[in-house]
Design a protein around this motif. Structure first.
Motif, PDB file in Angstrom:
ATOM      1  N   LEU A  27       0.907  -1.153  -0.077  1.00 57.62           N
ATOM      2  CA  LEU A  27      -0.049  -0.034  -0.022  1.00 57.62           C
ATOM      3  C   LEU A  27       0.887   1.185  -0.091  1.00 57.62           C
ATOM      4  N   GLY A  28       2.100   1.256   0.663  1.00 59.46           N
ATOM      5  CA  GLY A  28       2.819   2.452   0.844  1.00 59.46           C
ATOM      6  C   GLY A  28       3.551   2.680  -0.472  1.00 59.46           C
ATOM      7  N   HIS A  29       3.725   1.881  -1.504  1.00 59.87           N
ATOM      8  CA  HIS A  29       4.062   1.957  -2.675  1.00 59.87           C
ATOM      9  C   HIS A  29       3.023   3.106  -3.454  1.00 59.87           C
ATOM     10  N   PHE A  30       1.798   3.077  -2.957  1.00 59.87           N
ATOM     11  CA  PHE A  30       0.886   3.883  -3.860  1.00 59.87           C
ATOM     12  C   PHE A  30       0.370   5.221  -3.123  1.00 59.87           C
ATOM     13  N   THR A  31       0.543   5.273  -1.769  1.00 62.58           N
ATOM     14  CA  THR A  31      -0.041   6.567  -1.206  1.00 62.58           C
ATOM     15  C   THR A  31       0.665   6.428   0.199  1.00 62.58           C
ATOM     16  N   ASP A  32       0.875   8.017   0.234  1.00 62.89           N
ATOM     17  CA  ASP A  32       1.542   8.302   1.878  1.00 62.89           C
ATOM     18  C   ASP A  32       0.012   8.408   2.700  1.00 62.89           C
ATOM     19  N   PHE A  33      -1.175   8.852   2.391  1.00 58.81           N
ATOM     20  CA  PHE A  33      -2.186   9.190   3.046  1.00 58.81           C
ATOM     21  C   PHE A  33      -2.646   7.991   3.900  1.00 58.81           C
ATOM     22  N   GLY A  34      -2.820   7.877   5.266  1.00 62.74           N
ATOM     23  CA  GLY A  34      -3.176   6.869   5.996  1.00 62.74           C
ATOM     24  C   GLY A  34      -2.135   5.935   6.715  1.00 62.74           C
ATOM     25  N   ALA A  35      -0.927   6.373   6.266  1.00 61.76           N
ATOM     26  CA  ALA A  35       0.100   5.396   6.842  1.00 61.76           C
ATOM     27  C   ALA A  35       0.451   5.984   8.270  1.00 61.76           C
ATOM     28  N   ILE A  36       0.391   4.936   9.237  1.00 60.22           N
ATOM     29  CA  ILE A  36       0.992   5.206  10.679  1.00 60.22           C
ATOM     30  C   ILE A  36       2.138   4.494  10.982  1.00 60.22           C
ATOM     31  N   THR A  37       3.309   5.289  11.420  1.00 58.64           N
ATOM     32  CA  THR A  37       4.458   4.902  11.192  1.00 58.64           C
ATOM     33  C   THR A  37       5.164   4.867  12.766  1.00 58.64           C
ATOM     34  N   CYS A  38       4.368   5.665  13.642  1.00 61.32           N
ATOM     35  CA  CYS A  38       4.994   5.949  14.912  1.00 61.32           C
ATOM     36  C   CYS A  38       4.539   4.768  15.925  1.00 61.32           C
ATOM     37  N   LEU A  39       3.817   3.893  15.619  1.00 65.26           N
ATOM     38  CA  LEU A  39       3.444   2.819  16.471  1.00 65.26           C
ATOM     39  C   LEU A  39       3.864   1.417  16.406  1.00 65.26           C
ATOM     40  N   SER A  40       4.058   0.606  16.987  1.00 65.78           N
ATOM     41  CA  SER A  40       4.784  -0.440  16.853  1.00 65.78           C
ATOM     42  C   SER A  40       3.767  -1.778  17.406  1.00 65.78           C
ATOM     43  N   PRO A  41       3.927  -2.843  16.818  1.00 64.80           N
ATOM     44  CA  PRO A  41       3.195  -4.128  17.317  1.00 64.80           C
ATOM     45  C   PRO A  41       3.808  -4.719  18.535  1.00 64.80           C
ATOM     46  N   ILE A  42       2.858  -5.050  19.460  1.00 61.48           N
ATOM     47  CA  ILE A  42       3.621  -5.816  20.662  1.00 61.48           C
ATOM     48  C   ILE A  42       3.798  -7.364  20.198  1.00 61.48           C
ATOM     49  N   GLN A  43       3.038  -7.705  19.417  1.00 56.97           N
ATOM     50  CA  GLN A  43       3.501  -9.232  18.783  1.00 56.97           C
ATOM     51  C   GLN A  43       4.046  -9.386  17.577  1.00 56.97           C
ATOM     52  N   HIS A  44       5.005 -10.314  17.418  1.00 57.58           N
ATOM     53  CA  HIS A  44       5.458 -10.611  16.047  1.00 57.58           C
ATOM     54  C   HIS A  44       5.395 -12.192  16.034  1.00 57.58           C
ATOM     55  N   PRO A  45       5.071 -12.708  14.628  1.00 62.00           N
ATOM     56  CA  PRO A  45       4.605 -11.826  13.595  1.00 62.00           C
ATOM     57  C   PRO A  45       2.994 -11.591  13.930  1.00 62.00           C
ATOM     58  N   VAL A  46       2.602 -10.135  13.026  1.00 61.41           N
ATOM     59  CA  VAL A  46       1.209  -9.768  13.472  1.00 61.41           C
ATOM     60  C   VAL A  46       0.542  -9.726  12.198  1.00 61.41           C
ATOM     61  N   ARG A  47      -0.875  -9.612  12.260  1.00 58.88           N
ATOM     62  CA  ARG A  47      -1.476  -9.576  10.986  1.00 58.88           C
ATOM     63  C   ARG A  47      -3.016  -8.712  11.599  1.00 58.88           C
ATOM     64  N   LEU A  48      -3.273  -7.687  11.236  1.00 64.70           N
ATOM     65  CA  LEU A  48      -4.410  -7.138  11.763  1.00 64.70           C
ATOM     66  C   LEU A  48      -5.386  -6.412  10.660  1.00 64.70           C
ATOM     67  N   LEU A  49      -6.542  -7.055  10.779  1.00 67.30           N
ATOM     68  CA  LEU A  49      -7.472  -6.254   9.665  1.00 67.30           C
ATOM     69  C   LEU A  49      -8.791  -6.161  10.365  1.00 67.30           C
ATOM     70  N   GLY A  50      -9.446  -5.008  10.480  1.00 69.16           N
ATOM     71  CA  GLY A  50     -10.920  -4.643  11.011  1.00 69.16           C
ATOM     72  C   GLY A  50     -11.426  -3.529  10.782  1.00 69.16           C
ATOM     73  N   THR A  51     -12.432  -2.985  11.002  1.00 66.40           N
ATOM     74  CA  THR A  51     -12.951  -1.837  11.125  1.00 66.40           C
ATOM     75  C   THR A  51     -12.826  -1.049  12.374  1.00 66.40           C
ATOM     76  N   ALA A  52     -12.570   0.487  12.377  1.00 66.15           N
ATOM     77  CA  ALA A  52     -12.392   1.390  13.373  1.00 66.15           C
ATOM     78  C   ALA A  52     -13.490   1.495  14.211  1.00 66.15           C
ATOM     79  N   LEU A  53     -13.705   1.327  15.513  1.00 68.24           N
ATOM     80  CA  LEU A  53     -14.428   1.799  16.512  1.00 68.24           C
ATOM     81  C   LEU A  53     -13.428   2.854  17.222  1.00 68.24           C
ATOM     82  N   THR A  54     -13.543   3.997  17.264  1.00 78.60           N
ATOM     83  CA  THR A  54     -12.898   5.181  17.699  1.00 78.60           C
ATOM     84  C   THR A  54     -13.196   5.412  18.950  1.00 78.60           C
ATOM     85  N   VAL A  55     -12.045   5.691  19.959  1.00 79.69           N
ATOM     86  CA  VAL A  55     -12.483   6.392  21.208  1.00 79.69           C
ATOM     87  C   VAL A  55     -11.666   7.437  21.581  1.00 79.69           C
ATOM     88  N   ARG A  56     -11.984   8.418  22.015  1.00 80.55           N
ATOM     89  CA  ARG A  56     -10.998   9.541  22.602  1.00 80.55           C
ATOM     90  C   ARG A  56     -11.230   9.688  24.051  1.00 80.55           C
TER      91      ARG A  56
END
Length: 207
Positions: A27-56
């Motif tokens: 995805l990063g070859h085609f767009t900059d928009f939407g990339a989050i690079t400042c967070l790290s996964p707790i588990q390795h290897p990891v795969r995440l896919l789902g829809t956002a339930l946002t909380v503030r």
């Protein structure tokens, strides 16, 4: 005061399925928009896919997260914006058990987590900025669910698709989903052909 907006279902099952095998680096070859690079996964290897339930949450008060877990549906990704407080952990072991009970797809926060060792053993993809022994408190001051939040300069709207792997995270809004999937699927198919050709020519590289 809590502000809670009803959930939104913005992606079809077919659209979600298309992203199941797409790498964030593709995805990063085609767009900059939407990339989050400042967070790290707790588990390795990891795969995440789902829809956002946002909380503030408002810094020290994490009470609204409990309400979000009550609302959560299978396949949701809990996306927690901590309003700039990176010292306190908003997520830990027993909240993770509640998330697993609700069959969440994962958790993303721009804050800290605690109980890192326990979280690393659970089958709940979790991305965070850091680890901390300090935690939020249950003060019931205020908070929001299903309103736009921002992480790493990326606006995340309720119902956006969240894609994660070992390389990072991408947030995909509905209006960009099909075009990005078309481009990424074509690129991964080309890369697979090149990979197979290299493996046939240099099998010792792949042992």
């Amino acid at each position: 005061m809590f502000h809670i907006v009803p959930r939104l279902d913005t992606f079809t099952a077919q659209q979600r399925q298309r992203y199941r095998r797409l790498a964030t680096s593709t995805l990063g070859h085609f767009t900059d928009f939407g990339a989050i690079t400042c967070l790290s996964p707790i588990q390795h290897p990891v795969r995440l896919l789902g829809t956002a339930l946002t909380v503030r949450i408002p810094h020290v008060d994490g009470s609204i997260i409990r309400e979000a877990l009550k609302m959560a549906c299978p396949g949701d990704v809990l996306v927690i914006d901590v309003s700039g407080d990176h010292r306190r952990a908003c997520w830990g072991e027993f909240r993770a058990y509640a998330a697993l009970r609700k069959q969440l797809a994962g958790v993303v926060t721009n804050g800290a987590i605690t109980d890192r060792e326990a979280l690393s053993r659970l089958n709940l993809p979790t991305y965070a900025r850091s680890t901390s022994p300090l935690t939020t408190r249950a003060l019931e001051l205020e908070g929001e669910i299903n309103t736009p939040v921002a992480i790493d300069g990326v606006t995340i709207n309720p119902g956006d698709l969240v894609v994660g792997d070992d390389d990072g995270l991408f947030v995909i809004p509905p209006h960009r989903a099909d075009a990005l999937a078309d481009a990424a699927e074509a690129k991964q198919a080309q890369e697979e052909e090149r990979r197979n050709a290299l493996e046939a020519e240099f099998p010792e590289w792949f042992r």
